[in-house]
Design an enzyme around this catalytic site. Structure first.
Site, PDB file in Angstrom:
ATOM      1  N   GLU A  93      -7.223   3.432  -0.019  1.00 55.81           N
ATOM      2  CA  GLU A  93      -5.813   3.178   0.131  1.00 55.81           C
ATOM      3  C   GLU A  93      -5.688   1.739  -0.709  1.00 55.81           C
ATOM      4  O   GLU A  93      -5.264   0.804   0.221  1.00 55.81           O
ATOM      5  CB  GLU A  93      -5.671   2.963   1.713  1.00 55.81           C
ATOM      6  N   HIS A  94      -6.195   1.761  -1.949  1.00 57.36           N
ATOM      7  CA  HIS A  94      -5.947   0.567  -2.439  1.00 57.36           C
ATOM      8  C   HIS A  94      -5.830   1.069  -4.044  1.00 57.36           C
ATOM      9  O   HIS A  94      -6.421   2.022  -4.205  1.00 57.36           O
ATOM     10  CB  HIS A  94      -6.805  -0.477  -2.242  1.00 57.36           C
ATOM     11  N   ALA A  95      -5.695   0.003  -5.014  1.00 57.99           N
ATOM     12  CA  ALA A  95      -5.760   0.217  -6.198  1.00 57.99           C
ATOM     13  C   ALA A  95      -6.336  -0.802  -6.813  1.00 57.99           C
ATOM     14  O   ALA A  95      -6.389  -1.946  -6.114  1.00 57.99           O
ATOM     15  CB  ALA A  95      -4.252   0.224  -6.945  1.00 57.99           C
ATOM     16  N   GLY A 113      -5.707   4.873  -5.076  1.00 56.27           N
ATOM     17  CA  GLY A 113      -6.802   6.060  -4.351  1.00 56.27           C
ATOM     18  C   GLY A 113      -7.172   6.048  -3.027  1.00 56.27           C
ATOM     19  O   GLY A 113      -7.268   4.972  -2.312  1.00 56.27           O
TER      20      GLY A 113
END
Length: 314
Positions: A226-228, A273
């Site tokens: 839950e981040h890029a 992602g």
């Protein structure tokens, strides 16, 4: 833009003057004076809306829903029949909290029939709460949640339905929609001593790794990632067990199943992602192009969308 006056059924009790153009309020609905309803909303029979409630444009509220003080509903939200909201986590008769808990349903989310939403939560943009779910914590953007307590069972617009496994890459089809992301088939060497999988920079690996980490012992209902990353490339290999990975560039979304050490997934910078559906024995190896730097992470999906939108305009 709709300019027609709102339609209010003669059996509805609408005390608020703030009903947007083109909205429809049907029989036996009751809307208190302080409530604000946007344009082209559809408020069905037996809906009650309290004073400190805001509804955006094109919102649908089906029969038998009560929206209490502190509920905010953004544009294009669907709320199914008999969905239950609350605004006090510890209610007592004749004892009101100083301020109601704020529950926020973000743009484009949908909540299925008979779902229960605990107070003070956020339902993320584009999310789907399935019918009968009991939501006890925030729902991520675009997530599909089900069950009691609700947990993530899928993601919207990946081409994968919640009851189905993620897309399994075949030898002939490794194509992904998200630009820059790539599935890579890794070679396998077998002899009498066992099997070996290898990856080499500039052959299978598109960068030179500077660190690695392993993810394991993840409870099956938990969601990771839950981040890029702003600059860091990652290469994922599930060396044991299986998990699903969602890739998102703000416009397109893929979901793939990593269930073999012969399959690698390259996630370039500025791709959101998510990893979920971990099997009990899953072990995920992640190779990274850069040392750990907390400033390289974008952890808010809103911030991510703003960044990729700015890049496209720039």
């Amino acid at each position: 833009m709709t300019t027609a006056p709102p339609f209010i059924h003669d059996r509805a009790l609408v005390e608020s003057p703030h009903i947007g153009a083109g909205s429809r309020v049907w029989a036996f609905a009751h809307i208190l004076p302080g409530a604000r309803i946007g344009r082209d909303a559809n408020i069905c029979d037996h809906v009650f809306i309290e004073n400190h409630v805001q509804l955006g444009d094109r919102v649908t509220v089906k029969c038998g829903v009560q929206l209490w003080d502190g509920v905010q509903v953004d544009d294009d939200v669907f709320i199914g029949p008999n969905v239950t909201f609350s605004n006090d986590p510890f209610p007592r008769s004749k004892q009101r909290p100083e301020a109601p808990a704020r529950t926020w349903v973000r743009k484009g989310a949908s909540i299925g029939a008979n779902a229960t939403i605990r107070p003070g939560l956020t339902i993320g943009a584009g999310a789907m709460v399935q019918d009968g779910a009991v939501v006890t914590r925030d729902v991520p953007p675009n997530a599909i949640v089900a069950g009691n307590p609700a947990h993530v069972v899928g993601y919207a617009d990946t081409g994968v339905r919640p009851a189905e496994p993620a897309r399994r890459a075949s030898a002939d089809d490794l194509a992904l929609q998200v630009p820059g992301a790539a599935l890579v088939r890794l070679p396998k060497v077998i002899d009498m001593r066992g099997s070996l999988t290898v990856g080499q920079v500039d052959a299978q690996l598109p960068f030179t790794p500077e660190r690695f980490f392993l993810v394991y012992d993840v409870p099956s209902r938990e969601v990771r990632g839950e981040h890029a990353h702003k600059a860091c490339h990652q290469f994922l290999v599930c060396v044991k067990g299986s998990l699903s990975v969602v890739l998102d560039d703000g416009r397109l979304r893929d979901e793939v199943l990593l269930d073999s050490p012969l399959l690698g997934l390259h996630i370039p910078p500025m791709v959101w992602g998510i990893q979920y559906r971990f099997s009990a024995d899953a072990v995920l190896l992640v190779l990274a192009s850069d040392p750990y730097d907390p400033a390289d992470y974008i952890r808010s999906y809103d911030d991510y969308l703003a960044a990729v939108t700015a890049d496209r305009r720039g």
